[in-house]
Design a protein around this motif. Sequence first.
Motif, PDB file in Angstrom:
ATOM      1  N   ASP A  14       0.804  -1.156   0.579  1.00 15.16           N
ATOM      2  CA  ASP A  14      -0.290   0.303  -0.279  1.00 15.16           C
ATOM      3  C   ASP A  14       0.958   1.161  -0.021  1.00 15.16           C
ATOM      4  O   ASP A  14       1.629   1.223   0.779  1.00 15.16           O
ATOM      5  CB  ASP A  14      -0.773  -0.099   1.308  1.00 15.16           C
ATOM      6  CG  ASP A  14      -2.264   1.001   1.579  1.00 15.16           C
ATOM      7  OD1 ASP A  14      -1.787   2.334   1.281  1.00 15.16           O
ATOM      8  OD2 ASP A  14      -2.686   0.792   0.756  1.00 15.16           O
ATOM      9  N   VAL A  15       0.957   1.815  -0.976  1.00 12.66           N
ATOM     10  CA  VAL A  15       1.231   3.380  -1.357  1.00 12.66           C
ATOM     11  C   VAL A  15       1.212   4.302   0.578  1.00 12.66           C
ATOM     12  O   VAL A  15       1.904   5.129   0.277  1.00 12.66           O
ATOM     13  CB  VAL A  15       1.061   4.236  -2.552  1.00 12.66           C
ATOM     14  CG1 VAL A  15       1.908   5.701  -2.153  1.00 12.66           C
ATOM     15  CG2 VAL A  15       1.192   3.658  -3.387  1.00 12.66           C
ATOM     16  N   LYS A  21       5.368   6.075   7.180  1.00  9.23           N
ATOM     17  CA  LYS A  21       6.158   5.377   7.937  1.00  9.23           C
ATOM     18  C   LYS A  21       7.317   6.535   7.357  1.00  9.23           C
ATOM     19  O   LYS A  21       8.153   6.356   7.945  1.00  9.23           O
ATOM     20  CB  LYS A  21       6.445   3.182   7.027  1.00  9.23           C
ATOM     21  CG  LYS A  21       5.143   3.179   7.498  1.00  9.23           C
ATOM     22  CD  LYS A  21       5.952   1.345   7.507  1.00  9.23           C
ATOM     23  CE  LYS A  21       4.544   0.522   7.886  1.00  9.23           C
ATOM     24  NZ  LYS A  21       4.390  -0.807   6.777  1.00  9.23           N
ATOM     25  N   VAL A  22       7.094   7.121   6.007  1.00  5.64           N
ATOM     26  CA  VAL A  22       8.529   7.717   6.311  1.00  5.64           C
ATOM     27  C   VAL A  22       8.525   8.943   7.925  1.00  5.64           C
ATOM     28  O   VAL A  22       7.632   9.340   8.735  1.00  5.64           O
ATOM     29  CB  VAL A  22       8.404   8.990   4.834  1.00  5.64           C
ATOM     30  CG1 VAL A  22       9.098   9.977   5.621  1.00  5.64           C
ATOM     31  CG2 VAL A  22       8.014   8.531   4.264  1.00  5.64           C
ATOM     32  N   ALA A  46      -0.359   5.156  -8.836  1.00  8.12           N
ATOM     33  CA  ALA A  46       0.376   5.009  -7.803  1.00  8.12           C
ATOM     34  C   ALA A  46       1.162   3.668  -7.538  1.00  8.12           C
ATOM     35  O   ALA A  46      -0.408   3.290  -6.645  1.00  8.12           O
ATOM     36  CB  ALA A  46       0.829   5.706  -6.313  1.00  8.12           C
ATOM     37  N   LYS A  47       1.048   3.100  -7.932  1.00  2.93           N
ATOM     38  CA  LYS A  47       2.204   1.551  -7.260  1.00  2.93           C
ATOM     39  C   LYS A  47       3.389   1.731  -6.350  1.00  2.93           C
ATOM     40  O   LYS A  47       4.326   2.100  -6.813  1.00  2.93           O
ATOM     41  CB  LYS A  47       1.805   0.699  -8.776  1.00  2.93           C
ATOM     42  CG  LYS A  47       0.785   0.300  -9.548  1.00  2.93           C
ATOM     43  CD  LYS A  47      -0.498   0.232  -8.897  1.00  2.93           C
ATOM     44  CE  LYS A  47      -1.581  -0.663 -10.318  1.00  2.93           C
ATOM     45  NZ  LYS A  47      -2.466  -1.146  -8.945  1.00  2.93           N
ATOM     46  N   GLY A  50       9.461  -2.010  -5.423  1.00  2.00           N
ATOM     47  CA  GLY A  50      10.258  -2.791  -4.802  1.00  2.00           C
ATOM     48  C   GLY A  50       9.860  -2.485  -2.823  1.00  2.00           C
ATOM     49  O   GLY A  50       8.476  -1.822  -3.268  1.00  2.00           O
ATOM     50  N   PRO A  51      11.007  -1.934  -2.176  1.00  2.00           N
ATOM     51  CA  PRO A  51      10.304  -1.414  -0.812  1.00  2.00           C
ATOM     52  C   PRO A  51      10.144   0.029  -0.772  1.00  2.00           C
ATOM     53  O   PRO A  51       9.489   0.979   0.279  1.00  2.00           O
ATOM     54  CB  PRO A  51      11.153  -1.946   0.136  1.00  2.00           C
ATOM     55  CG  PRO A  51      12.283  -1.712  -0.968  1.00  2.00           C
ATOM     56  CD  PRO A  51      12.020  -2.590  -2.307  1.00  2.00           C
ATOM     57  N   SER A  52      10.687   0.954  -1.838  1.00  2.00           N
ATOM     58  CA  SER A  52      10.657   2.531  -1.962  1.00  2.00           C
ATOM     59  C   SER A  52      10.298   3.156  -2.812  1.00  2.00           C
ATOM     60  O   SER A  52      10.663   4.452  -2.318  1.00  2.00           O
ATOM     61  CB  SER A  52      11.572   2.700  -0.846  1.00  2.00           C
ATOM     62  OG  SER A  52      13.060   2.573  -1.450  1.00  2.00           O
ATOM     63  N   ILE A  53       9.743   2.668  -4.310  1.00  2.00           N
ATOM     64  CA  ILE A  53       9.993   3.450  -4.953  1.00  2.00           C
ATOM     65  C   ILE A  53       8.240   3.278  -5.219  1.00  2.00           C
ATOM     66  O   ILE A  53       7.415   2.274  -5.644  1.00  2.00           O
ATOM     67  CB  ILE A  53      10.767   3.490  -6.687  1.00  2.00           C
ATOM     68  CG1 ILE A  53      11.377   3.193  -5.599  1.00  2.00           C
ATOM     69  CG2 ILE A  53       9.682   4.075  -7.362  1.00  2.00           C
ATOM     70  CD1 ILE A  53      12.839   2.777  -6.674  1.00  2.00           C
TER      71      ILE A  53
END
Length: 142
Positions: A14-15, A21-22, A46-47, A50-53
């Motif tokens: 989930d975006v 979490k930032v 938005a998708k 990977g873990p952070s893009i």
Amino acid sequence: MAKYEQKTKETDHDVVEFIEKVDSLKKRADAYKLLEIFEETSGYEAKMWGPSIIGFGTYHYQYATGHEGDAPLVGFSPRKAKISLYFATGDTTREESLKRFGKYTSGKSCVYINKVDDIEVDVLKEMITQSITFLQKLYPDN
């Protein structure tokens, strides 16, 4: 010969959960601003890649070497140090747009910003559109 395994793939994470979490509140607020700008300008949902893009749209590439894979047309990542913006690297209009972009640094495939307030949002929108157009012409079978 072993087949290359692409590291950065589209995931079903989930975006919004990722943005929440930032650590930095300012960076989190900027991530939401960028999310809105990228979705509105690209026309793509938005998708996570990977873990952070956070990526928008997708295209399939294949190099002369035979290496191929899928990647987002454009994207961004609210990293600890700076926010990374991802655009097409071969687009010759990118350098011209960057002259009007505002405060940034760049690498081979990324443009790094500290915060959205440092840049011209209209130029960002222009670069998103240019990158998508460039990649869709380069890889028309997507």
